[in-house]
Structure formats: C-alpha cells, structure tokens
Design an enzyme around this catalytic site. Structure first.
Site, PDB file in Angstrom:
ATOM      1  N   LYS A  22       0.858  -1.128   0.044  1.00 31.54           N
ATOM      2  CA  LYS A  22      -0.139  -0.011   0.161  1.00 31.54           C
ATOM      3  C   LYS A  22       1.018   1.239   0.101  1.00 31.54           C
ATOM      4  O   LYS A  22       0.620   2.234  -1.033  1.00 31.54           O
ATOM      5  CB  LYS A  22      -0.973   0.078   1.248  1.00 31.54           C
ATOM      6  N   ASN A  23       1.746   1.168   0.834  1.00 29.49           N
ATOM      7  CA  ASN A  23       2.452   2.386   1.289  1.00 29.49           C
ATOM      8  C   ASN A  23       3.593   2.842  -0.086  1.00 29.49           C
ATOM      9  O   ASN A  23       4.324   3.875  -0.096  1.00 29.49           O
ATOM     10  CB  ASN A  23       3.256   2.655   2.351  1.00 29.49           C
ATOM     11  N   CYS A 117      -5.933  12.691  12.878  1.00 26.14           N
ATOM     12  CA  CYS A 117      -5.666  11.507  12.734  1.00 26.14           C
ATOM     13  C   CYS A 117      -5.606  10.833  14.096  1.00 26.14           C
ATOM     14  O   CYS A 117      -4.961  11.304  15.114  1.00 26.14           O
ATOM     15  CB  CYS A 117      -4.407  11.413  11.860  1.00 26.14           C
ATOM     16  N   ARG A 122       0.332  14.557  13.347  1.00 28.12           N
ATOM     17  CA  ARG A 122       0.603  14.277  11.920  1.00 28.12           C
ATOM     18  C   ARG A 122       0.671  15.539  10.829  1.00 28.12           C
ATOM     19  O   ARG A 122      -0.119  15.579  10.014  1.00 28.12           O
ATOM     20  CB  ARG A 122       0.108  13.271  11.238  1.00 28.12           C
ATOM     21  N   ASP A 310       5.184   0.833  12.249  1.00 29.63           N
ATOM     22  CA  ASP A 310       3.784   0.202  11.613  1.00 29.63           C
ATOM     23  C   ASP A 310       3.762  -1.332  12.153  1.00 29.63           C
ATOM     24  O   ASP A 310       2.678  -2.073  11.788  1.00 29.63           O
ATOM     25  CB  ASP A 310       3.733   0.016  10.093  1.00 29.63           C
ATOM     26  N   ILE A 332       7.711   7.403  17.032  1.00 32.89           N
ATOM     27  CA  ILE A 332       7.590   8.102  15.669  1.00 32.89           C
ATOM     28  C   ILE A 332       6.340   8.779  15.834  1.00 32.89           C
ATOM     29  O   ILE A 332       6.161   9.943  15.675  1.00 32.89           O
ATOM     30  CB  ILE A 332       7.263   7.163  14.673  1.00 32.89           C
ATOM     31  N   ARG A 403      -8.298  -0.768   5.105  1.00 31.14           N
ATOM     32  CA  ARG A 403      -7.585   0.233   4.524  1.00 31.14           C
ATOM     33  C   ARG A 403      -6.233  -0.196   3.906  1.00 31.14           C
ATOM     34  O   ARG A 403      -5.388   0.185   3.212  1.00 31.14           O
ATOM     35  CB  ARG A 403      -7.195   1.314   5.503  1.00 31.14           C
TER      36      ARG A 403
HETATM   37  N1  EPU Z   1       5.852  15.091  10.663  1.00 24.83           N
HETATM   38  C1  EPU Z   1       6.197  16.227  11.033  1.00 24.83           C
HETATM   39  N2  EPU Z   1       5.835  17.093  10.075  1.00 24.83           N
HETATM   40  C2  EPU Z   1       5.580  16.690   8.602  1.00 24.83           C
HETATM   41  C3  EPU Z   1       5.190  15.397   8.355  1.00 24.83           C
HETATM   42  C4  EPU Z   1       5.529  14.538   9.505  1.00 24.83           C
HETATM   43  O1  EPU Z   1       6.502  16.692  11.909  1.00 24.83           O
HETATM   44  O2  EPU Z   1       5.387  17.490   7.886  1.00 24.83           O
HETATM   45  C5  EPU Z   1       6.222  14.037  11.999  1.00 24.83           C
HETATM   46  C6  EPU Z   1       4.724  13.179  12.165  1.00 24.83           C
HETATM   47  O3  EPU Z   1       3.908  13.943  13.095  1.00 24.83           O
HETATM   48  C7  EPU Z   1       5.335  12.119  12.949  1.00 24.83           C
HETATM   49  C8  EPU Z   1       6.598  11.717  11.835  1.00 24.83           C
HETATM   50  O4  EPU Z   1       6.975  13.216  11.369  1.00 24.83           O
HETATM   51  O5  EPU Z   1       5.744  12.121  14.082  1.00 24.83           O
HETATM   52  C9  EPU Z   1       6.209  10.782  11.043  1.00 24.83           C
HETATM   53  O6  EPU Z   1       5.536  11.050  10.088  1.00 24.83           O
HETATM   54  P1  EPU Z   1       5.711  10.538   8.651  1.00 24.83           P
HETATM   55  O7  EPU Z   1       5.280  11.684   7.871  1.00 24.83           O
HETATM   56  O8  EPU Z   1       7.029   9.972   8.243  1.00 24.83           O
HETATM   57  O9  EPU Z   1       4.732   9.586   8.420  1.00 24.83           O
HETATM   58  P2  EPU Z   1       3.880   9.172   7.247  1.00 24.83           P
HETATM   59  O10 EPU Z   1       4.834   9.597   5.907  1.00 24.83           O
HETATM   60  O11 EPU Z   1       2.767  10.198   7.101  1.00 24.83           O
HETATM   61  C10 EPU Z   1       4.226   6.897   6.344  1.00 24.83           C
HETATM   62  C11 EPU Z   1       3.398   5.781   6.232  1.00 24.83           C
HETATM   63  C12 EPU Z   1       2.897   5.519   7.766  1.00 24.83           C
HETATM   64  C13 EPU Z   1       4.131   5.185   8.544  1.00 24.83           C
HETATM   65  C14 EPU Z   1       5.144   6.256   8.667  1.00 24.83           C
HETATM   66  C15 EPU Z   1       6.226   5.814   9.571  1.00 24.83           C
HETATM   67  C16 EPU Z   1       2.560   6.096   4.199  1.00 24.83           C
HETATM   68  C17 EPU Z   1       1.314   6.583   3.292  1.00 24.83           C
HETATM   69  N3  EPU Z   1       2.455   6.194   5.560  1.00 24.83           N
HETATM   70  O12 EPU Z   1       3.356   7.982   6.995  1.00 24.83           O
HETATM   71  O13 EPU Z   1       2.230   4.228   7.463  1.00 24.83           O
HETATM   72  O14 EPU Z   1       3.540   4.583   9.816  1.00 24.83           O
HETATM   73  O15 EPU Z   1       5.268   6.766   7.439  1.00 24.83           O
HETATM   74  O16 EPU Z   1       6.863   4.635   8.910  1.00 24.83           O
HETATM   75  O17 EPU Z   1       3.804   5.683   3.657  1.00 24.83           O
HETATM   76  C18 EPU Z   1       0.387   2.870   7.888  1.00 24.83           C
HETATM   77  O18 EPU Z   1       0.527   2.215   6.918  1.00 24.83           O
HETATM   78  O19 EPU Z   1      -0.393   2.277   8.843  1.00 24.83           O
HETATM   79  C19 EPU Z   1       0.936   4.013   8.275  1.00 24.83           C
HETATM   80  C20 EPU Z   1       0.576   4.993   9.259  1.00 24.83           C
END
Ligand code: EPU
Length: 427
Positions: A22-23, A117, A122, A310, A332, A403
């Site tokens: 998915k990701n 969320c 996030r 995850d 995280i 999802r």
């Molecule tokens: N964060 C910030 N600023 C930003 C973006 C993120 O402070 O602009 C913080 C978030 O609050 C969090 C941390 O950085 O504390 C990590 O967030 P990240 O953006 O890495 O998460 P993500 O990219 O939104 C992806 C996966 C998640 C997975 C995380 C961590 C996708 C679509 N989603 O999310 O997957 O948990 O990386 O590995 O790739 C899941 O599949 O269940 C899922 C939540």
C-alpha cells in the site's frame, strides 16, 4: 459496518502470499500526475486507500481504471482540475501527496489539509517548507493549501537545498516528486530511507527523472523538462508480511510468507528471533516458526532500518504472551497505543507511561468484543483474537483493517485460522 469474528487457538500453518505494498503504491499513483500518456501499475492491492486515491485522481481529471491488481491512469485529453477537496483528502492522509506533482506540472494546486488522525497530530509543515524552498508560494486558507509556482521561471519550481527537521517518509517522497520537474538541482538531506522511498525513486527514474541517493540520508534530484509514463510492478508489502510473521509466531505456528523480503525486515526479524522465534529465508520468502516459549523483548520504534512503528502494535501482542516484562517505546507517533486498552479487555497486562508501554506477559488472552481504532491497531487485535484461547473475539469497525490488508480473513483462514467476516455488524 462489517466485523471480524475469530475463534482463537489454532496454530497457523502453511504458505501465504503477500500483496503489493500500500505505502509504495500510493505515492507512485500520485507520481502518475507528473507525466502525460498512460501509466500502468501492477500488483496493486485491492484496498480502500487505493480506491480512495483512484477517486481523487479521477476528480483531478485523470481517467483512472482499477482492475484485478492493476491501476491504469490516463492523462490523454484530461480536463485538469488541480484541486483536491476535503471530502476525498480527509479519508486518507497520503492524498496530500498530489500537491507537489500538481504544482510541479501545472504551476498551481489547491489541496485540502488532511486534518486529524488517530495516531498523532501528523502535520505536513515539512512538506510545505520543502516546496517553499523550491520557490512555491503557499497560503493556508479555510482548511486548504493553495500553492503557486514562483513568479519567475513561468511558475516552474526551482531546485533547492532542503534539510528535513525529522525523518519523514511521505515528506521525502513528496519533495522527490516535485523536484523531478523543477529547474535545476535539488538536494534533500535527513531523508527517509524506507524501501518505499527507494521504489518511488526507481519509478521516477524510469519515467526520466534524474534521482540519485534514494535509500540514503541525502537525495539529489536534477530536474528535467518532462517525464514519460511508467509501467511498474509494485513490490510486496513488508508490513503485511510482518503482520503474518507475528501471527505465525503468536500462535506457535509454522508459516512461509511468500514474497516477504528478508532484506527489508532486518530490524524486525532480529527482534522476532530475540523473542524466541525461528526466522529463516525461504526460496520464495521468509519462514517463521515457534516451538518454545516467548521471551520478553524490548523494542523502540525508529525510521528504517530500525524497528517499524507500523509493526509496534502487532509485536506488542506477542509480548503480551511472553514470559516476563517487555518495554515498548514508540518514537514516531505520539498516540500510537490505542490498541492497549482493547488488548486489556482481552486480558493483557500493560502499563502505559507517556510513549512507553510496559508489557507484563500473561499465560493466555481471552476473546472479547473489541473496537479497531486505526489500521495497525486493528491488525494487532486480529492477532490477539487468533491466540485467545477462550471465547470468540469480535473486532468491530473493520473498515480500518480494510484500508491496509487485502482479504485478510481469507488469507488467515487458509492458514487454519477460524475467522469470518460478519457483514453489517453493529459497531
Ligand atoms: N511529521 C512532521 N512534519 C511533517 C510530517 C511529519 O512533524 O511535515 C512528523 C509526524 O507527526 C510523525 C513523524 O514526522 O511524528 C513521521 O511522520 P511521517 O510523515 O514519516 O509519516 P507518514 O509519511 O505520514 C508513512 C506511512 C505510515 C508510517 C509512517 C512511518 C505512508 C502512506 N504512510 O507516514 O504508514 O507509519 O510513514 O513509517 O507511507 C500505515 O501504513 O499504517 C501508516 C500509518
């Protein structure tokens, strides 16, 4: 709303095939906005999030066809509408990843902020700061991000140097996509190294991007004038694979997870071994089995190649049954222990202090009605249901599970689990 009913106690045995990730699929689908022509993705899992993004791509003017494991995105004759509404974006945070590609290709975009969320605040501040570093002018207005390209360069983004405040998976992917069509060189530092980032870079390079360093902390992108369509087979889902591996271990089973990539799971595999499981490479994937007792094991989640956030909820179920005390630290997301109170309803003994969960192992879990709160929490409840030795478990609000896990009840049933979906159960 559907529910999942499980009568636990059966050790899982046999072979199971992992679906596409998915990701990985979600950002690649967003990347299709960067090119003309028709992009084709194969091995795409049939999941709610994929259908949500397909609906968004259609809204944006792309003819998007979801087939059996495929998604075709056609740009020909498209009536482009670079605007992503709240109704679609709120269903899935990754939708915000259309912003950068739209901006890079059309010089403007208006995308809803994703909103709240269950697992944490996030924010997307790093995504926006990175785009601003590339010359984008960004305004937040009534819940929408309005982005315009720079006044100079006819609205085309320009290469920039940007260092992320923290390691952010989708943020790294987002800026890689936007920088691909920018003028000049972009250097991104403190990048996420997740395999999904590397896979996206491979796809973008196959489309004509000039990206180097994906999979390391620093990524360099030399912008090009245009990209061509991609034809890509999505890699297997390492989190789905890990979930089946924990399920096999928890039930004292013996399962070969076909398609699981050992290389992408080192941090997690070493913890499974510490916990007393035998994990070996198989020709076609990874084999997990367990004969002896579970040992208490401490984990701390970290960006790749560390232990994945995850997999934290699923691993916690394993530790609920270990012979002693385990400490689980979530680094995280600030609110990713929502499964703890549900596991407690099944007899688990867990204390939460801030971002640390202290898990005191118990001999057995017992079935109960529990509520899924987010995707990975739902997966942990399924595993808890599989090991519960008394009473059946009803997992409500299964839409979270849908999802991210394709046909999970069919896959687990094939391994010997007593698991069924109840249509339109009351939540
Ligand atoms: N964060 C910030 N600023 C930003 C973006 C993120 O402070 O602009 C913080 C978030 O609050 C969090 C941390 O950085 O504390 C990590 O967030 P990240 O953006 O890495 O998460 P993500 O990219 O939104 C992806 C996966 C998640 C997975 C995380 C961590 C996708 C679509 N989603 O999310 O997957 O948990 O990386 O590995 O790739 C899941 O599949 O269940 C899922 C939540």
């Amino acid at each position: 709303m559907d529910a999942i009913r499980i009568r636990g106690g059966n050790p899982l045995r046999g072979r199971i095939r992992v679906s596409g990730a998915k990701n990985a699929a979600l950002p690649i689908l967003c990347a299709t906005l960067l090119s003309p022509g028709t992009c084709l993705l194969r091995n795409v899992p049939s999941l709610r999030d994929i259908h949500t993004l397909a609906a968004l791509l259609r809204f944006l003017g792309r003819d998007t066809e979801v087939g059996e494991g495929t998604v075709a995105v056609r740009a020909e004759g498209a009536n482009v509408r670079p605007e992503a509404p709240y109704e679609l974006v709120k269903q899935m945070r990754a939708s915000v990843l259309v912003l950068g590609p739209l901006l890079a290709r059309y010089g403007r975009a208006r995308v809803s902020l994703p909103g709240g969320c269950a697992i944490g605040a996030r924010p997307v501040d790093q995504h926006l700061k990175g785009l601003e570093a590339m010359g984008a002018r960004i305004e937040l207005d009534r819940g929408y991000i309005t982005a315009k390209g720079p006044d100079t360069e006819k609205g085309r983004l320009r290469g920039a140097e940007f260092c992320f405040d923290n390691v952010i998976v989708t943020g790294t992917e987002h800026l890689m996509m936007a920088a691909s069509l920018a003028k000049g060189r972009t250097v991104l530092s403190n990048c996420a190294q997740e395999p999904e980032v590397t896979e996206l870079a491979q796809v973008l390079n196959s489309m004509g991007s000039q990206i180097q360093g994906a999979g390391s902390h620093q990524i360099t992108i030399d912008g090009v004038d245009e990209l061509r369509p991609c034809d890509h087979i999505v890699a297997s889902d390492r989190i789905e694979a890990g979930t089946f591996m924990v399920a096999a271990a928890a039930t004292a089973g013996d399962v070969i997870v076909e398609g699981a990539s050992f290389e992408h799971m080192h941090g997690f595999v070493s913890k499974l071994r510490d916990a007393g499981c035998t994990v070996t490479r198989d020709d076609d994937g990874v084999r997990v089995r367990r004969d002896g007792p579970l040992r208490p094991t401490n984990i701390t989640t970290a960006p790749y190649p560390g232990f994945p956030t995850d997999m934290q909820a699923q691993f916690m179920v394993l530790m609920c049954l270990a012979n002693g005390r385990s400490i689980i630290t979530e680094m995280i997301f600030e609110n990713r222990f929502m499964h703890v109170s549900e596991l407690a309803r099944m007899g688990a003994n867990i204390d939460v202090r801030g971002n640390t969960a202290i898990v005191h192992g118990v001999p057995n879990l017992s079935g109960a009605s529990v509520m899924a709160t987010d995707l990975r929490a739902s997966a942990s409840l399924v595993i808890a249901g599989l090991v519960a030795t008394s009473h059946e478990t009803d997992i409500l609000r299964v839409y979270h599970l849908d999802r991210g896990y394709e046909h999970i009840e069919h896959k687990l049933a094939r391994l010997g689990a007593d698991i069924t979906r109840i249509k339109d159960a009351r939540a």
